[in-house]
Structures are given as C-alpha cells and as structure tokens.
Design an enzyme around this catalytic site. Structure first.
Site, PDB file in Angstrom:
ATOM      1  CB  CYS A  84      -0.932  -0.007   1.207  1.00 45.03           C
ATOM      2  SG  CYS A  84      -1.865   1.523   1.394  1.00 45.03           S
ATOM      3  CE  LYS A  97      -5.146   3.711  -5.576  1.00 47.79           C
ATOM      4  NZ  LYS A  97      -5.555   2.321  -5.697  1.00 47.79           N
ATOM      5  CE1 TYR A 104      -6.722  -2.083  -6.511  1.00 45.86           C
ATOM      6  CE2 TYR A 104      -7.702  -4.263  -6.653  1.00 45.86           C
ATOM      7  CZ  TYR A 104      -6.808  -3.397  -6.072  1.00 45.86           C
ATOM      8  OH  TYR A 104      -5.983  -3.836  -5.067  1.00 45.86           O
TER       9      TYR A 104
END
Length: 636
Positions: A198, A206, A339
């Site tokens: 993450c 991201k 995604y």
C-alpha cells in the site's frame, strides 16, 4: 469449533464466582488448585483474579488438562499422556465450585465449549479428537519437545499495513514482538522499504498519481471559470515521481521509528519456518539467523502475477515498478482489467500518454458489472483505447531505451485472429499471487489453497495450526484492502494478548476504484444481490446526475451515476451502495458507516441533503429500475 491458541487473559470482564481445585482423577497427573479469590473483591476483580490464576495454571505447566471426572474422553486423554510418560496437571471442573462458569470462561478464551480442554507448553491443542490427531501426525510430540523459553511472544512475518498494525498493538500490550520484512526485488530489480504494498507500490503512490491526472483535468476546466494563461502546460514525469518517492521515503522512516518507539524488533530478512516455533531469517547478504516465538502472524501479502509468455519478465513492468519508473513510460499497453489496470491506465492517459488496455474478458471482475462498464465507457470517451477479448502471446524487444520499443503479439480469445503493435511500455496488471509458497509452511503443516496460495482461517484469523495466524491479502475469501488488514491485525493482537474478544467484521467493507471517474461501493453488487436474495425480493433505485462543478466546465452531462440495492422484505434495507462520480471515495466512506448502522431507504429519504453536492443524490432517489423510467437529471 476450531480451537484458538492463546494465553488466558484474553477474555472480557464477566461475573465468576470462586473456584477451588481438586485432585486429579488418574496418576501421574498432579492436582491443580484454583483457590478462592476472596469475598472482599468486587465481581470484576474476582474475574480478573480468576483469569490470572487460570493463566498461571496454563503457563506454569507443561501439560494442563481441564477435565471432568465422569467424561470418558477426558479419561482417554489422561491415559494417552500417561502412556507417553508425560506428567500433566488436571483441573476437574465437576469437582470445583462454579465449574460451569470456569468452563464458560475457557470457552471464551479458546472457542471450545467441551472438555477435555488441553494446553501443551501454553499452546491450546483442543479436545480429545484434536489431541489424538496431533499425536498421530507428530504435532503433539513436537509441542512436548518445545521449550517454553521462546525468544519472542510474537513474530510477525511481513511488514505491510496489517503486520505493522498487529505488531505495534501487541507491543503496546506489553509483549515482546519482532517483525520480519524482506522485499524480493521484482524481475526489473525494483524493491522498496518498510510498509508493504500500500505505502510503497499501491494505494499511496496510486492516489497521488491519480491526483496528478485530476489536476490536469482541472487545468482544462479552469479556463471556463475565467483563468487565463498563455504558457504551454505540460506534465513532467520525473518531477512527479521524485516527489512521490520522497513522500514514500518519509513514510518508510516513520514506520521504522514507530516500531522502535514501541519496542518492536525489526529485522530486514526473509522469514521461513524450520519448526513449529522456530523461524529462519535470511538477510540480503545470505546470512541466516534463527528466532523462536510462542505465536506467529503471517502477513506477507501478494505480488503481481506474470503471464508466463516469452518476454514477460524480461521486458514488461508491473505496479511494482511503475511508481518509481525513472522515465516517462510513453505509449503504454496495459494488460488486464483489474482495478490496478484501470487505475494505472486512467492516470497515464490523464498525463496525455497514448494508452491501450487489453482485456481478456470482463472489466473489474467481482465488482458490479453495470458500474464496471460505465467506468470503462468513460475512460474510452476520454482517450483510453480498449482491445477486448485479446490476450498477449509474446513480447519482443525492438529497441533498448528509456523507454525502448516493444512489439506485442496478441491473440483473440474468440477465434484465430492475431494482432500486433509496438509500444514503449507494457504494464501487466492481471492479478496478484499470495506470498506463501516459500515460507516453509509445509514443514509445520499449515494448509494453503494450492491453486492460489491463499491461507484458510477461522473467524479468529487462526490457521489449522493453533499458534499460527494470518491476516491481510493472504487470507482466502476475504477482501484485499489495506484498512481491513490494519483492523484485523489490531483486533487479533488484542484477542491474543489483551482483554478483548472482538473479531474483525468482513461484512459491508467499502472500497473505491480510483479511475478517472471514481467508483465507490459498499455491500453487494447487483449480480451478487440477485444471486443471494433473488431479483423479485429486491428494489434498485438509481439515477444519473451532473455535478455542479461540471456544468460551467462543459463536461459530460448525465455520466455520473448512483444506485442503491434494497431488500424489500427487510424494511428496504440498503444492501448495496454504488456511486460513479468525482470524490466517490469520500462519499462512500460516510454512507458505509450508515450501512453499518442498518441504513434503510426510508432513513435515506428522511435525511436532508447538503446542496449542492454529489452525495445529496442519495437522499432524493425515487426511480426504480423495475419502473423503467428515465433517470437523466433535469435540473440542479
């Protein structure tokens, strides 16, 4: 029920009367005595005193059996340990005061309602059947041989969001904790610091790059709002990546500092089980060190999957590489419809790059397919090209460079047709594989799903080996989301070492796909709701809407979309929430809390909207899909 491993003391306060120990029913067992805490104590104090005494029994004896004198299963277990020549302590619950309450406390601690209830070297083995099973497969002998003097109370394997959360919480609760974290470099040689996917190669970079692309759109909109500028505006990839990586570096440092402040040992080494309570840690120089612990948590996460075709690992990149890529990727082929694929394709196109997405089947598998198609449609209208029903066969390097040139040969999934084209960069985003196959789990008997590497656990995040737990993306059948791993890790530590029994709730977990037009959701997709509840039992309310910010800018009218799925026979309870529009993540977060509280259509209708916002559209939903009425927005 599956037993859980844990020291006594992990149960919440509850009334418990005094208990006295009695002699063991069979030699060579020794008498366990649990004396009365006294009448001067308040009920809660008596419970704490009882918990402490139970903990002392379990931790102070190599083998501790909670039994009943008339139980044949208890007798079998005692005879087993006697035949092995192993001394044991026993507490006969039918011969002590308030035995049922003692058994109730044991149930809270272990999730086991029956006797015998057996602990070996502080590890909860279970009942009669599990003890004999452990005897037959060798686990019992290994437990009996284990020294109780382990190096750590807990070793967490994996320094991502979930693992760090669990480690810090356990340390706060006074336990001796170690975190092992090691990033195996990607085929392109990319690695990173502490914090997991993450922070380093996922959510954080991201979202920052998504924001960079949104700013480009805002620049275009600004002229309509009166901003005048003559200088040509262009995007600089190197400036952006340097800023993003600097921020990530600061987070890496803050995580290391937080572990140090909480007294958690951090070792940058690859962990591999060599025995039930022992792990080998290998650093980047190949040096090996061994550590032991009473309990382990596996939080190793996942890494991007490769295609298994010629040239994929040699010339393609993944999300592991993109966010620190030292040069602009240029004309890019994104392979996949996840995604990750759509988010990356979205912000790359937002920077003005030529982007093509190659899709094998459907977009956003597992998400609501109506919403997924709307996501794809918006991206296609805004410059992203889609190659539907094609898969790559080969990637060939034509020119080296930064970027170079790659030729991609692809084949249709519906026939013999093949196509080829030349790109500067090929980004693979076809899914992720769990990092569980090289941890030595087979040596200690931890079961994994051989197909995908996922680890099955019970509702306490416990594997089939009692003292081994798992959290985060490695779990089978659970959402792969950072905040969920953080919550699960924190609650697991509190159950293992604190005074809590709270389990992680994996129901109605919200998420957002950060495509150019964001998609937020919580609860069931429409397809899953129909599968579970049947179509005739559902009512779907929906509408298109036009954000006020888009009107002056002249952006797409009636592109944003909102819908809720309601269970007609449960007070029109909202079981699915979906929004496609700007700031969808911020909107979804609030409604997710309402869904946790049992949100119904009537409650939404009773809510006063904040005007003018996108979120207010959910307070005025009137049109159902079953009515067939037009859902285009007519006013502000």
């Amino acid at each position: 029920m599956s037993p859980r491993m844990g020291k006594v003391g992990a149960a919440p306060n509850r009334r418990l009367a005094s208990v006295r120990g009695v002699p063991a029913s069979s030699p060579p067992g020794r008498r366990a005595r649990l004396s009365s805490p006294g009448t001067s104590h308040q009920p809660s104090e008596a419970r704490e005193e009882m918990r402490r005494r139970l903990r002392n029994l379990i931790e102070g004896n190599r083998v501790m059996i909670f039994s009943k004198t008339y139980c044949p299963h208890s007798t079998r277990v005692k005879e087993l340990f006697s035949s092995l020549g192993v001394d044991y302590n026993v507490l006969e619950l039918d011969r002590v005061d308030d035995g049922p309450r003692v058994q109730d406390m044991l149930t809270e601690i272990t999730n086991q309602k029956t006797v015998p209830n057996i602990f070996v070297n502080k590890v909860h083995v279970g009942g009669c059947d599990r003890t004999f099973q452990a005897h037959h497969n060798g686990l019992l002998q290994k437990l009996l041989q284990e020294s109780s003097a382990n190096d750590y109370d807990l070793i967490v394997i994996g320094g991502g969001s979930g693992g760090l959360s669990c480690a810090k919480e356990a340390a706060i609760l006074g336990k001796k904790v170690m975190v092992l974290d090691f990033v195996v470099p990607s085929p392109q040689g990319t690695s990173w610091g502490l914090g997991g996917t993450c922070v380093n190669v996922g959510c954080i970079p991201k979202k920052l790059m998504h924001q960079a692309a949104l700013l480009g759109q805002a620049l275009q909109d600004s002229r309509k709002f009166g901003w005048e500028y003559n200088q040509q505006v262009k995007h600089n990839w190197e400036t952006m990546t340097e800023a993003v990586q600097n921020h990530i570096g600061s987070l890496n440092w803050s995580y290391r500092l937080s572990l140090r402040e909480n007294g958690v040992a951090y070792v940058n080494a690859y962990g591999e089980f060599v025995d039930l309570h022992k792990i080998k840690a290998t650093n980047k120089k190949g040096q090996e060190t061994y550590f032991s612990a009473s309990k382990f948590v596996i939080a190793t996460g996942e890494r991007p999957r490769y295609l298994g075709i010629q040239g994929d690992k040699e010339y393609c990149i993944t999300s592991d590489d993109l966010f620190s890529l030292p040069y602009c990727p240029g004309k890019t082929l994104v392979v996949g419809a996840s995604y990750v694929a759509l988010e990356c394709a979205g912000f790359l196109a937002g920077f003005g790059l030529d982007v093509t997405v190659m899709v094998r089947s459907v977009l956003l598998r597992g998400f609501d397919q109506e919403m997924a198609e709307k996501v794809g449609s918006y991206m296609e209208k805004h410059g992203v090209k889609f190659l539907r029903r094609f898969v790559p066969l080969m990637v060939q390097q034509l020119e080296k460079g930064s970027p170079g040139k790659l030729k991609v040969l692809a084949k249709s999934t519906e026939g013999p047709e093949t196509i080829e084209d030349v790109y500067n960069t090929v980004l693979l985003a076809i899914g992720r594989d769990s990092c569980t196959r090289k941890l030595g789990l087979e040596k200690i008997g931890v079961k994994i799903n051989e197909k995908n590497g996922k680890i099955p656990v019970n509702d306490m995040e416990q594997t089939n080996v009692p003292h081994i737990y798992a959290i985060g993306d490695v779990l089978e059948g659970k959402p792969e989301l950072t905040p969920l791993a953080i919550q699960a890790g924190k609650l697991l530590a509190r159950r293992l070492f604190g005074a809590s029994l709270e389990k992680c709730d994996y129901i109605n977990v919200p998420t957002t796909v950060f495509t150019p037009l964001e998609y937020g959701c919580c609860g069931f997709s429409e397809e899953k709701a129909i599968e579970v509840y049947k179509k005739e039992n559902l009512e779907v309310y929906h509408t298109l809407f036009w954000p006020l910010e888009w009107t002056v800018a002249g952006r797409d009218n009636n592109t944003c979309y909102a819908k809720i799925i309601c269970n007609k026979f449960d007070s029109d309870r909202v079981i699915g929430f979906h929004i496609l529009g700007p700031n969808a993540g911020e909107i979804t977060q609030g409604f997710a809390a309402a869904m946790k509280c049992g949100l119904t259509k009537q409650l939404l209708d009773n809510t006063i909207g904040i005007h003018p916002t996108c979120g207010e559209v959910f307070t005025t939903l009137e049109i159902t899909k079953s009515s067939g009425l037009d859902v285009t927005q007519k006013g502000c």
